[in-house]
Write a protein that holds these residues in place. Structure first.
Motif, PDB file in Angstrom:
ATOM      1  N   PRO A  34       0.822  -1.221   0.000  1.00 22.45           N
ATOM      2  CA  PRO A  34       0.000   0.000   0.000  1.00 22.45           C
ATOM      3  C   PRO A  34       0.854   1.269   0.000  1.00 22.45           C
ATOM      4  CG  PRO A  34      -0.701  -1.546   1.716  1.00 22.45           C
ATOM      5  CD  PRO A  34       0.620  -2.030   1.214  1.00 22.45           C
ATOM      6  N   ALA A  35       0.263   2.366  -0.422  1.00 20.73           N
ATOM      7  CA  ALA A  35       0.942   3.659  -0.401  1.00 20.73           C
ATOM      8  C   ALA A  35       1.269   4.051   1.034  1.00 20.73           C
ATOM      9  CB  ALA A  35       0.061   4.725  -1.050  1.00 20.73           C
ATOM     10  N   GLU A  36       2.448   4.636   1.219  1.00 21.21           N
ATOM     11  CA  GLU A  36       2.856   5.078   2.547  1.00 21.21           C
ATOM     12  C   GLU A  36       3.916   6.165   2.405  1.00 21.21           C
ATOM     13  OE1 GLU A  36       4.675   3.319   6.761  1.00 21.21           O
ATOM     14  OE2 GLU A  36       4.373   2.008   5.037  1.00 21.21           O
ATOM     15  N   GLY A  37       3.766   7.224   3.169  1.00 23.90           N
ATOM     16  CA  GLY A  37       4.738   8.301   3.120  1.00 23.90           C
ATOM     17  C   GLY A  37       4.822   8.922   1.737  1.00 23.90           C
ATOM     18  N   ASP A  38       6.033   8.997   1.211  1.00 26.13           N
ATOM     19  CA  ASP A  38       6.241   9.593  -0.110  1.00 26.13           C
ATOM     20  C   ASP A  38       6.028   8.611  -1.252  1.00 26.13           C
ATOM     21  OD1 ASP A  38       6.945  12.038   1.033  1.00 26.13           O
ATOM     22  OD2 ASP A  38       9.068  11.523   1.146  1.00 26.13           O
ATOM     23  N   ASN A  39       5.761   7.352  -0.915  1.00 25.12           N
ATOM     24  CA  ASN A  39       5.637   6.320  -1.941  1.00 25.12           C
ATOM     25  C   ASN A  39       4.181   6.058  -2.322  1.00 25.12           C
ATOM     26  OD1 ASN A  39       8.398   5.819  -2.155  1.00 25.12           O
ATOM     27  ND2 ASN A  39       8.356   4.398  -0.433  1.00 25.12           N
ATOM     28  N   VAL A  40       3.950   5.849  -3.606  1.00 28.82           N
ATOM     29  CA  VAL A  40       2.644   5.410  -4.076  1.00 28.82           C
ATOM     30  C   VAL A  40       2.535   3.907  -3.829  1.00 28.82           C
ATOM     31  CG1 VAL A  40       2.580   7.201  -5.850  1.00 28.82           C
ATOM     32  CG2 VAL A  40       3.510   4.947  -6.417  1.00 28.82           C
ATOM     33  N   GLU A  41       1.348   3.346  -4.016  1.00 29.74           N
ATOM     34  CA  GLU A  41       1.215   1.902  -3.906  1.00 29.74           C
ATOM     35  C   GLU A  41       1.996   1.235  -5.044  1.00 29.74           C
ATOM     36  OE1 GLU A  41      -3.044   1.687  -4.140  1.00 29.74           O
ATOM     37  OE2 GLU A  41      -3.006   1.165  -6.277  1.00 29.74           O
ATOM     38  N   PHE A  42       2.515   0.039  -4.749  1.00 30.53           N
ATOM     39  CA  PHE A  42       3.272  -0.664  -5.781  1.00 30.53           C
ATOM     40  C   PHE A  42       3.220  -2.164  -5.547  1.00 30.53           C
ATOM     41  CE2 PHE A  42       6.245   0.404  -2.385  1.00 30.53           C
ATOM     42  CZ  PHE A  42       7.052  -0.711  -2.236  1.00 30.53           C
ATOM     43  N   TRP A  43       3.650  -2.906  -6.552  1.00 28.87           N
ATOM     44  CA  TRP A  43       3.710  -4.352  -6.512  1.00 28.87           C
ATOM     45  C   TRP A  43       5.167  -4.794  -6.529  1.00 28.87           C
ATOM     46  CZ3 TRP A  43      -1.070  -7.041  -6.696  1.00 28.87           C
ATOM     47  CH2 TRP A  43      -2.187  -6.257  -6.995  1.00 28.87           C
ATOM     48  N   VAL A  44       5.452  -5.914  -5.886  1.00 28.96           N
ATOM     49  CA  VAL A  44       6.826  -6.422  -5.804  1.00 28.96           C
ATOM     50  C   VAL A  44       6.916  -7.770  -6.515  1.00 28.96           C
ATOM     51  CG1 VAL A  44       8.662  -7.192  -4.265  1.00 28.96           C
ATOM     52  CG2 VAL A  44       7.225  -5.257  -3.604  1.00 28.96           C
ATOM     53  N   LEU A  45       7.883  -7.901  -7.425  1.00 31.39           N
ATOM     54  CA  LEU A  45       8.186  -9.178  -8.074  1.00 31.39           C
ATOM     55  C   LEU A  45       9.537  -9.673  -7.576  1.00 31.39           C
ATOM     56  CD1 LEU A  45       7.166  -8.562 -11.812  1.00 31.39           C
ATOM     57  CD2 LEU A  45       5.808  -9.563  -9.958  1.00 31.39           C
ATOM     58  N   SER A  46       9.610 -10.951  -7.175  1.00 34.64           N
ATOM     59  CA  SER A  46      10.825 -11.451  -6.535  1.00 34.64           C
ATOM     60  C   SER A  46      11.446 -12.669  -7.206  1.00 34.64           C
ATOM     61  CB  SER A  46      10.531 -11.793  -5.067  1.00 34.64           C
ATOM     62  OG  SER A  46       9.390 -12.639  -4.964  1.00 34.64           O
TER      63      SER A  46
END
Length: 395
Positions: A34-46
Motif C-alpha cells: 500500500p501507499a505510505e509516506g512519499d511512496n505510491v502503492e506498488f507491486w513487488v516481483l521477486s
C-alpha cells in the motif's frame, strides 16, 4: 498464500535481506504494498523468471515514469533532462547509440593499464598500514569507480579533486533524496557540467561529453547532457562500491572459493559474474505498467508501479539451483539481472566487469589472506543500492 511483508531497506537493514527474499519468492511471488509516506502503492516481483521478463519487456513495463515508487520520482528533472535510464525505446535507442561507442568491451579494454596503476597506487597505502585495519571502501572501493567515471566523462586531471568531492557528497546522500540532501554538490556539478561542455567544444577528447557535444544541440540538448553526467555520477559510483565491498565480504566468508581463485586465476572472469550475481548492487528498481498485467493470479492495473527485486531474482533457486545463495566461482551462469538486460542492459557493464576483475585480482595478488570485518562495517543509506559505506580491512 502466506502473508509476507516488504519494506524498502536502507542503512543497517541491508545487512541480510536474503531470508526475507526467499520467503517472498516462495510465498508471495507478487506482493501488493500500500501507499505510505512519499511512496505510491506498488507491486513487488521477486522470482527470476518474472523479473527477467519484466526487464526485457519495455513496452509493458515502462521506465519513463521513474525507477522508484516515489510519487515525485520525476520532479527533479526539467524538460529535456530525463536520464537515459528513464527513457523507453525508440527514444532510448537513439540516445543510447550516441554514448555507446566509448563503452564497448574493446574500447574499455584500453583503460585496463590505467585502472591497474590506480588500484596499485591505492593498495600501496593499504600496505603502508601493515597489520592495522584500514577502511577498504575509503582506500579503494569508493575512489576507483569515481576515477573511471571521470575518465569516461573527460574530466581533466586537474579538476578531479573537485569532481571526486562532488561525487562523494551526492552518492553519500540518501538515494531517494540525493538532490535535496546534497544540493550544494549537485548545483556545483551541474555548473561544472556546463563548463565542461564548453571546454569540449574547443578542446575535444576521446570521451562521452565530447561525443554528445559534437552531436549538436538539435540532436541532444545541453540540459540532457547535464542530466547524463549526473546519471553517470550517481549510477556508476555507488554500484561498483557495492559490488567490490560485497565481494570482499564473500571472499572472506568463503575461504575455499577464495583459494580456488588463488590456485587458478583463469577463474577470475567467471568469478566476477558470480560475485555480481550475489552482490546485486542495485537491489531493486521500479517500472510502470502500460497495460493491465496478470501475474500469479493477481491483476496489476495499467499505470501501477512494479518493483523488480534484482537481489532476490539473482538468488532464485528456480534459476540457479539449490546452491543459489552460495558462492561458487566456477558456476556456469547463463544470465543474471545484475546489469540489467535487453534494451536497458547497463551501458557501463564492460567497465564494471573490468573494475571488478582488476581490483579483485590485485587485491588477491597483494593480500591473499586479507580479511574484512563485515560486522564492523557500516551500510550506506538509500533504498535501492546495497553497499558498504565503510568496511574494516586487514591485510
Amino acid at each position: 498464500m502466506a502473508k509476507t511483508g516488504f519494506f524498502l531497506r536502507s542503512g543497517e537493514t541491508w545487512r541480510s535481506p536474503w531470508d526475507d527474499y526467499r520467503a517472498l519468492r516462495n510465498d508471495s511471488p507478487i506482493l501488493f504494498v500500500p501507499a505510505e509516506g512519499d511512496n505510491v502503492e506498488f507491486w513487488v516481483l521477486s522470482r527470476f523468471a518474472d523479473v527477467f521478463a519484466a526487464v526485457r519487456d519495455t513496452a509493458m513495463f515502462s521506465s519513463a515514469q521513474g525507477l522508484t515508487p516515489n510519487a515525485d520520482a520525476m520532479s527533479m528533472f526539467e524538460a529535456g533532462q530525463q536520464p537515459i535510464v528513464m527513457m523507453d525505446p525508440p527514444d532510448h535507442t537513439v540516445m543510447r547509440r550516441l554514448v555507446s561507442r566509448q563503452m564497448t568491451p574493446r574500447r574499455v579494454a584500453q583503460i585496463e593499464h590505467a585502472v591497474r596503476e590506480f588500484v596499485d597506487t591505492r593498495l600501496d597505502r593499504v600496505a603502508d598500514a601493515g597489520q592495522q585495519p584500514v577502511d577498504i571502501v575509503d582506500a579503494l572501493f569508493k575512489p576507483l569507480p569515481s576515477f573511471v567515471v571521470a575518465h569516461y566523462l573527460g574530466v581533466p586531471p586537474n579538476d578531479r579533486d573537485r569532481f571526486d568531492g562532488w561525487t562523494d557528497a551526492i552518492v553519500s546522500a540518501n538515494a531517494v533524496g540525493a538532490i535535496e540532501t546534497a544540493m550544494d554538490a549537485a548545483l556545483a556539478l551541474f555548473a561544472y557540467a556546463t563548463e565542461l561542455m564548453e571546454r569540449k567544444k574547443v578542446e575535444p577528447g576521446e570521451d562521452l561529453v565530447t561525443d554528445l557535444v559534437e552531436s549538436g544541440d538539435d540532436v541532444v540538448s545541453p540540459g540532457w547532457i547535464t542530466g547524463f553526467i549526473f546519471t553517470m555520477v550517481t549510477g556508476g559510483n555507488d554500484t561498483m562500491t557495492g559490488m567490490l565491498s560485497g565481494s570482499a565480504e564473500l571472499l572472506t566468508d568463503h575461504r575455499d572459493e577464495r583459494q580456488r581463485l588463488l590456485d587458478d586465476r583463469s577463474l577470475m572472469k567467471n568469478a566476477v559474474e558470480e560475485l555480481l550475481r550475489l552482490t546485486s548492487p542495485v537491489q531493486n528498481l521500479a517500472r510502470t505498467t502500460t497495460t493491465d498485467v496478470e501475474l500469479h493470479g493477481c491483476n496489476v492495473p495499467a499505470g501501477d508501479k512494479v518493483l523488480l527485486l534484482y537481489g532476490s531474482a539473482n538468488r532464485d533457486e528456480r534459476e540457479f539451483g539449490a546452491s543459489a545463495g552460495d558462492l561458487d566461482v566456477g558456476r556456469a551462469i547463463d544470465r543474471t539481472v545484475s546489469l540489467g538486460y535487453g534494451a536497458h542492459h547497463c551501458l557501463g557493464a564492460s567497465a564494471a566487469r573490468l573494475q571488478g576483475r582488476v581490483a579483485l585480482d590485485r587485491l588477491l595478488e597483494r593480500f591473499p589472506f586479507f580479511e574484512v570485518d563485515s560486522a564492523g562495517g557500516r551500510f550506506a543509506p538509500g533504498g535501492f543500492v546495497r553497499r558498504y559505506e565503510s568496511l574494516p580491512f586487514t591485510a
